[in-house]
Design an enzyme around this catalytic site. Structure first.
Site, mmCIF file in Angstrom:
data_model
loop_
_atom_site.group_PDB
_atom_site.id
_atom_site.type_symbol
_atom_site.label_atom_id
_atom_site.label_comp_id
_atom_site.label_asym_id
_atom_site.label_seq_id
_atom_site.Cartn_x
_atom_site.Cartn_y
_atom_site.Cartn_z
ATOM 1 N N THR A 75 64.864 47.887 -10.714
ATOM 2 C CA THR A 75 66.213 48.327 -11.089
ATOM 3 C C THR A 75 66.210 49.409 -12.157
ATOM 4 O O THR A 75 67.262 49.954 -12.482
ATOM 5 C CB THR A 75 67.038 47.134 -11.631
ATOM 6 O OG1 THR A 75 66.368 46.617 -12.792
ATOM 7 C CG2 THR A 75 67.197 46.049 -10.595
ATOM 8 N N THR A 84 58.785 44.873 -7.563
ATOM 9 C CA THR A 84 59.441 43.930 -8.481
ATOM 10 C C THR A 84 59.890 44.714 -9.718
ATOM 11 O O THR A 84 59.217 45.653 -10.143
ATOM 12 C CB THR A 84 58.507 42.774 -8.901
ATOM 13 O OG1 THR A 84 57.367 43.317 -9.580
ATOM 14 C CG2 THR A 84 58.077 41.955 -7.697
ATOM 15 N N TYR A 141 51.336 41.787 -25.724
ATOM 16 C CA TYR A 141 51.575 42.647 -24.558
ATOM 17 C C TYR A 141 50.248 43.210 -24.040
ATOM 18 O O TYR A 141 49.966 43.164 -22.837
ATOM 19 C CB TYR A 141 52.513 43.790 -24.955
ATOM 20 C CG TYR A 141 52.726 44.832 -23.888
ATOM 21 C CD1 TYR A 141 53.648 44.629 -22.862
ATOM 22 C CD2 TYR A 141 52.005 46.033 -23.884
ATOM 23 C CE1 TYR A 141 53.851 45.600 -21.877
ATOM 24 C CE2 TYR A 141 52.201 46.995 -22.906
ATOM 25 C CZ TYR A 141 53.131 46.773 -21.905
ATOM 26 O OH TYR A 141 53.316 47.724 -20.932
#
Ligand code: NAD
Length: 249
Positions: free
Chosen positions: A15, A12, A150
């Site tokens: 790109t 996932t 995060y």
């Protein structure tokens, strides 16, 4: 002999950055790879860069309908999955006092909810012996200024690996977390820093890393291949730090 010959893998967020480097390594090691990303143009460019044995499926990990469509596509095209690299994630800066509900929801929706449902929806396609790798971060165990939301998502990811080894033990599916250190990627563009500030950040980080430099996406990819393949057949539930020693001292 290729380490992933004939295996079917999913990356996932394949790109860019670590995901793209890993998808390339997986294919070089003999796997057929599905990659995902949210934007079709970036997805097409990544598919072209990988070159062969790859399918791009446009999907947002935080959208459960997209995930269902992704796994329906994989089932239809290949029937099963041997390796899942749950890698898609984002990191944005917000110090305590400036954290918005939007920042919290976006970060947790992608990094935690998206990762959880990626793995859960993959389960019906995974045979005995499959390997799941969760992309965490050294922030799972370290404090960083203005990066608490995060970091909390990555502590959650590490915890998932620990707990899911038990949920998956009857099926002999291995699950491990990988925790990269500082690895400049296009993802750093979203930190809201100028080019000069970014370079200063990278230089300051390098000075705290025992190896004296930051890492590359391909150095993370090599470690993901290790966790994906039979070389790590007795490695389960761990957090593998790939950080030049940064979080180990
Ligand atoms: P990147 O921005 O280059 O790549 C992130 C990928 O995730 C991209 O393909 C992007 O399109 C995809 N993505 C983001 N949100 C998505 C969504 N909602 N649905 C589907 N895809 C989505 O960043 P990177 O540095 O390669 O980060 C990859 C992973 O590594 C992240 O989980 C990140 O937290 C983790 N990580 C990175 C570092 C580092 O220093 N680069 C360190 C530790 C952990």
């Amino acid at each position: 002999m290729n380490k992933l010959e004939g295996k079917i893998a999913l990356v996932t967020g394949g790109t860019s950055g670590i995901g793209l480097a890993t998808a390339k390594r997986f294919v070089a090691e003999g796997a057929y790879v599905f990659i995902t990303g949210r934007r079709q143009t970036e997805l097409d460019a990544a598919v072209e860069a990988i070159g062969k044995n790859v399918t791009g499926v446009q999907s947002d990990v935080s959208n459960l309908a997209d995930l269902s469509r992704l796994f329906a596509t994989i089932k239809q095209e290949q029937g099963h999955l041997d390796v899942v690299f749950a890698n898609a994630g984002i990191g944005e800066i917000a110090p305590l006092g400036k954290i918005t509900e939007e920042h919290f929801d976006k970060t947790f929706n992608i990094n935690v909810k998206g990762l959880l449902f990626t793995v859960q929806k993959a389960l019906p396609l995974l045979p005995e012996g499959a390997s799941i790798i969760l992309n965490a971060s050294i922030t799972s165990v370290k404090g960083t200024p203005a990066f608490s939301v995060y970091s909390a998502t990555k502590a959650a990811v590490r915890s998932f690996a620990r707990n899911w080894t038990l949920d998956l033990k009857e099926r002999k599916i291995r699950i491990n977390a990988i925790s990269p250190g500082v690895v400049p990627t296009p993802g750093y563009d979203h930190l809201g820093l100028s080019d000069e500030q970014l370079q200063e950040f990278v230089d300051s980080q390098a000075s705290t890393i025992p190896l004296g430099r930051v890492g590359t996406p391909d150095e993370i990819a090599k470690a993901v291949v290790f966790l994906a393949c039979d070389d790590s057949s007795f490695v389960n539930g761990i957090e593998l730090f790939v950080d030049g020693g940064m979080a180990q001292i």
